[in-house]
Motif scaffolding. Structure first.
Motif, PDB file in Angstrom:
ATOM      1  N   ILE A 123     -13.075  12.579  36.571  1.00 20.17           N
ATOM      2  CA  ILE A 123     -12.724  11.698  35.460  1.00 20.17           C
ATOM      3  C   ILE A 123     -11.421  10.970  35.748  1.00 20.17           C
ATOM      4  O   ILE A 123     -11.250   9.809  35.378  1.00 20.17           O
ATOM      5  N   ARG A 124     -10.466  11.633  36.424  1.00 22.89           N
ATOM      6  CA  ARG A 124      -9.207  10.953  36.729  1.00 22.89           C
ATOM      7  C   ARG A 124      -9.422   9.792  37.695  1.00 22.89           C
ATOM      8  O   ARG A 124      -8.631   8.863  37.733  1.00 22.89           O
ATOM      9  N   THR A 125     -10.488   9.860  38.499  1.00 23.77           N
ATOM     10  CA  THR A 125     -10.790   8.749  39.397  1.00 23.77           C
ATOM     11  C   THR A 125     -11.343   7.551  38.630  1.00 23.77           C
ATOM     12  O   THR A 125     -11.068   6.402  38.978  1.00 23.77           O
ATOM     13  N   LEU A 126     -12.107   7.817  37.571  1.00 20.93           N
ATOM     14  CA  LEU A 126     -12.786   6.763  36.832  1.00 20.93           C
ATOM     15  C   LEU A 126     -11.994   6.245  35.626  1.00 20.93           C
ATOM     16  O   LEU A 126     -12.212   5.126  35.177  1.00 20.93           O
ATOM     17  N   MET A 127     -11.087   7.077  35.096  1.00 22.93           N
ATOM     18  CA  MET A 127     -10.375   6.704  33.875  1.00 22.93           C
ATOM     19  C   MET A 127      -9.587   5.399  33.996  1.00 22.93           C
ATOM     20  O   MET A 127      -9.630   4.569  33.073  1.00 22.93           O
ATOM     21  N   PRO A 128      -8.833   5.155  35.089  1.00 20.38           N
ATOM     22  CA  PRO A 128      -8.090   3.891  35.158  1.00 20.38           C
ATOM     23  C   PRO A 128      -8.986   2.665  35.043  1.00 20.38           C
ATOM     24  O   PRO A 128      -8.668   1.725  34.307  1.00 20.38           O
ATOM     25  N   ALA A 129     -10.114   2.665  35.768  1.00 18.69           N
ATOM     26  CA  ALA A 129     -11.039   1.535  35.684  1.00 18.69           C
ATOM     27  C   ALA A 129     -11.648   1.437  34.296  1.00 18.69           C
ATOM     28  O   ALA A 129     -11.819   0.338  33.751  1.00 18.69           O
ATOM     29  N   ALA A 130     -11.973   2.590  33.711  1.00 15.74           N
ATOM     30  CA  ALA A 130     -12.527   2.591  32.356  1.00 15.74           C
ATOM     31  C   ALA A 130     -11.511   2.042  31.359  1.00 15.74           C
ATOM     32  O   ALA A 130     -11.860   1.319  30.416  1.00 15.74           O
ATOM     33  N   ALA A 131     -10.236   2.384  31.564  1.00 15.33           N
ATOM     34  CA  ALA A 131      -9.178   1.870  30.685  1.00 15.33           C
ATOM     35  C   ALA A 131      -9.045   0.365  30.822  1.00 15.33           C
ATOM     36  O   ALA A 131      -8.874  -0.357  29.831  1.00 15.33           O
ATOM     37  N   GLY A 132      -9.144  -0.147  32.065  1.00 22.73           N
ATOM     38  CA  GLY A 132      -9.087  -1.585  32.265  1.00 22.73           C
ATOM     39  C   GLY A 132     -10.264  -2.286  31.630  1.00 22.73           C
ATOM     40  O   GLY A 132     -10.135  -3.381  31.070  1.00 22.73           O
ATOM     41  N   THR A 133     -11.414  -1.647  31.680  1.00 17.25           N
ATOM     42  CA  THR A 133     -12.618  -2.210  31.073  1.00 17.25           C
ATOM     43  C   THR A 133     -12.524  -2.227  29.555  1.00 17.25           C
ATOM     44  O   THR A 133     -13.027  -3.141  28.899  1.00 17.25           O
ATOM     45  N   SER A 134     -11.886  -1.208  28.994  1.00 18.23           N
ATOM     46  CA  SER A 134     -11.833  -1.063  27.535  1.00 18.23           C
ATOM     47  C   SER A 134     -10.940  -2.086  26.853  1.00 18.23           C
ATOM     48  O   SER A 134     -10.979  -2.229  25.633  1.00 18.23           O
ATOM     49  N   GLY A 135     -10.096  -2.758  27.634  1.00 21.56           N
ATOM     50  CA  GLY A 135      -9.170  -3.712  27.037  1.00 21.56           C
ATOM     51  C   GLY A 135      -7.837  -3.120  26.654  1.00 21.56           C
ATOM     52  O   GLY A 135      -7.013  -3.784  26.009  1.00 21.56           O
ATOM     53  N   LEU A 136      -7.596  -1.876  27.033  1.00 16.53           N
ATOM     54  CA  LEU A 136      -6.296  -1.250  26.778  1.00 16.53           C
ATOM     55  C   LEU A 136      -5.205  -2.046  27.483  1.00 16.53           C
ATOM     56  O   LEU A 136      -5.317  -2.325  28.675  1.00 16.53           O
ATOM     57  N   PRO A 137      -4.144  -2.433  26.789  1.00 16.32           N
ATOM     58  CA  PRO A 137      -3.080  -3.212  27.442  1.00 16.32           C
ATOM     59  C   PRO A 137      -2.418  -2.435  28.573  1.00 16.32           C
ATOM     60  O   PRO A 137      -2.183  -1.233  28.452  1.00 16.32           O
ATOM     61  N   PHE A 138      -2.108  -3.125  29.652  1.00 12.93           N
ATOM     62  CA  PHE A 138      -1.494  -2.481  30.807  1.00 12.93           C
ATOM     63  C   PHE A 138      -0.131  -1.904  30.458  1.00 12.93           C
ATOM     64  O   PHE A 138       0.268  -0.871  31.009  1.00 12.93           O
ATOM     65  N   ARG A 139       0.585  -2.527  29.527  1.00 14.03           N
ATOM     66  CA  ARG A 139       1.916  -2.037  29.152  1.00 14.03           C
ATOM     67  C   ARG A 139       1.837  -0.672  28.476  1.00 14.03           C
ATOM     68  O   ARG A 139       2.822   0.086  28.460  1.00 14.03           O
ATOM     69  N   LYS A 140       0.679  -0.333  27.904  1.00  8.88           N
ATOM     70  CA  LYS A 140       0.479   0.995  27.332  1.00  8.88           C
ATOM     71  C   LYS A 140      -0.123   1.950  28.364  1.00  8.88           C
ATOM     72  O   LYS A 140       0.170   3.149  28.350  1.00  8.88           O
ATOM     73  N   PHE A 141      -0.953   1.400  29.230  1.00 12.20           N
ATOM     74  CA  PHE A 141      -1.597   2.222  30.242  1.00 12.20           C
ATOM     75  C   PHE A 141      -0.591   2.770  31.251  1.00 12.20           C
ATOM     76  O   PHE A 141      -0.635   3.961  31.602  1.00 12.20           O
ATOM     77  N   LEU A 142       0.324   1.929  31.721  1.00 14.88           N
ATOM     78  CA  LEU A 142       1.226   2.312  32.807  1.00 14.88           C
ATOM     79  C   LEU A 142       2.105   3.510  32.471  1.00 14.88           C
ATOM     80  O   LEU A 142       2.200   4.451  33.285  1.00 14.88           O
ATOM     81  N   PRO A 143       2.782   3.550  31.313  1.00 12.29           N
ATOM     82  CA  PRO A 143       3.607   4.732  31.020  1.00 12.29           C
ATOM     83  C   PRO A 143       2.786   6.015  30.944  1.00 12.29           C
ATOM     84  O   PRO A 143       3.240   7.076  31.391  1.00 12.29           O
ATOM     85  N   ALA A 144       1.586   5.925  30.378  1.00 14.69           N
ATOM     86  CA  ALA A 144       0.737   7.110  30.266  1.00 14.69           C
ATOM     87  C   ALA A 144       0.275   7.575  31.644  1.00 14.69           C
ATOM     88  O   ALA A 144       0.237   8.774  31.935  1.00 14.69           O
ATOM     89  N   ALA A 145      -0.078   6.615  32.511  1.00 10.29           N
ATOM     90  CA  ALA A 145      -0.501   6.956  33.871  1.00 10.29           C
ATOM     91  C   ALA A 145       0.650   7.577  34.653  1.00 10.29           C
ATOM     92  O   ALA A 145       0.461   8.556  35.388  1.00 10.29           O
TER      93      ALA A 145
END
Length: 207
Positions: A123-145
């Motif tokens: 799931i950790r391999t697929l989650m980043p791409a899934a997050a990008g697909t979902s429309g989650l803003p990168f500014r929120k994704f990056l700190p969590a990642a």
């Protein structure tokens, strides 16, 4: 193939070992390569040599940065290709169920899913791409990642240092991701049990 890679890692000098481990983690975090690169196992092998504070800190920093960069590339791929990724041959062959689980967790938990997915194999391999697909803003994704990579790498390195050579055998018999998931589930169970006890106590006091 994976066993050969891990054996090769063990024979490298320390600087090369750290660099190779960072590369494996980076590749594992990039969608498509995560099914081939043994990043978690490689990290555990490298961690058995991080028995001094400087070695620990260097390995921790390198792995954290590499994992975050890999996640960022995975996010970019998901943002670029969108839901079409699910229909690719790679996902259909190796990870449809994991992809659906990743997107489902994202819908329910949002940015927290990015953090906790770091501790779940596949799931950790697929989650980043899934997050990008979902429309989650990168500014929120990056700190969590970054936070997920920081905690995940610290946990694995600490485990490798504590167990030493035995960590390699444990990794072969029981993936450390399973140990971590089990630990998280136990802690979550204890948390909700305590909440339930407190709520029950309040009800009894009112009665």
């Amino acid at each position: 193939m994976i066993t050969d890679i891990l054996n090769w890692l063990q024979g490298l000098p320390q600087p090369a070992l750290v660099g190779a481990t960072g590369l494996l983690v980076f590749l594992e975090c990039t969608i498509g390569l995560g099914f081939l690169a043994p990043g978690e196992s490689g990290l555990l092998v490298a961690a058995t040599t991080a028995h001094t504070v400087p070695r620990f800190l260097v390995l921790w920093a390198v792995v954290t940065v590499c994992a975050t960069l890999g996640d960022s590339i995975g996010f970019g791929i998901g943002h670029r290709w969108g839901s079409r990724l699910r229909e690719t041959k790679l996902i259909q062959q190796h990870g449809v169920e994991a992809w659906d689980r990743a997107t489902g967790i994202l819908q329910r938990r949002g940015v927290w899913a990015v953090f906790f997915a770091r501790f779940l194999p596949v799931i950790r391999t697929l989650m980043p791409a899934a997050a990008g697909t979902s429309g989650l803003p990168f500014r929120k994704f990056l700190p969590a990642a970054f936070a997920g990579a920081l905690c995940w790498s610290a946990l694995h390195i600490s485990l490798g240092v504590a167990l030493g050579e035995a960590a390699k055998q444990i990794e072969g018999a029981f993936n450390t991701g399973g140990l971590i998931v089990l630990g998280v589930l136990v802690l979550a169970g204890l948390f909700f049990f305590r909440r339930w006890r407190k709520k029950r106590s309040r009800v009894e006091e009112k009665v």
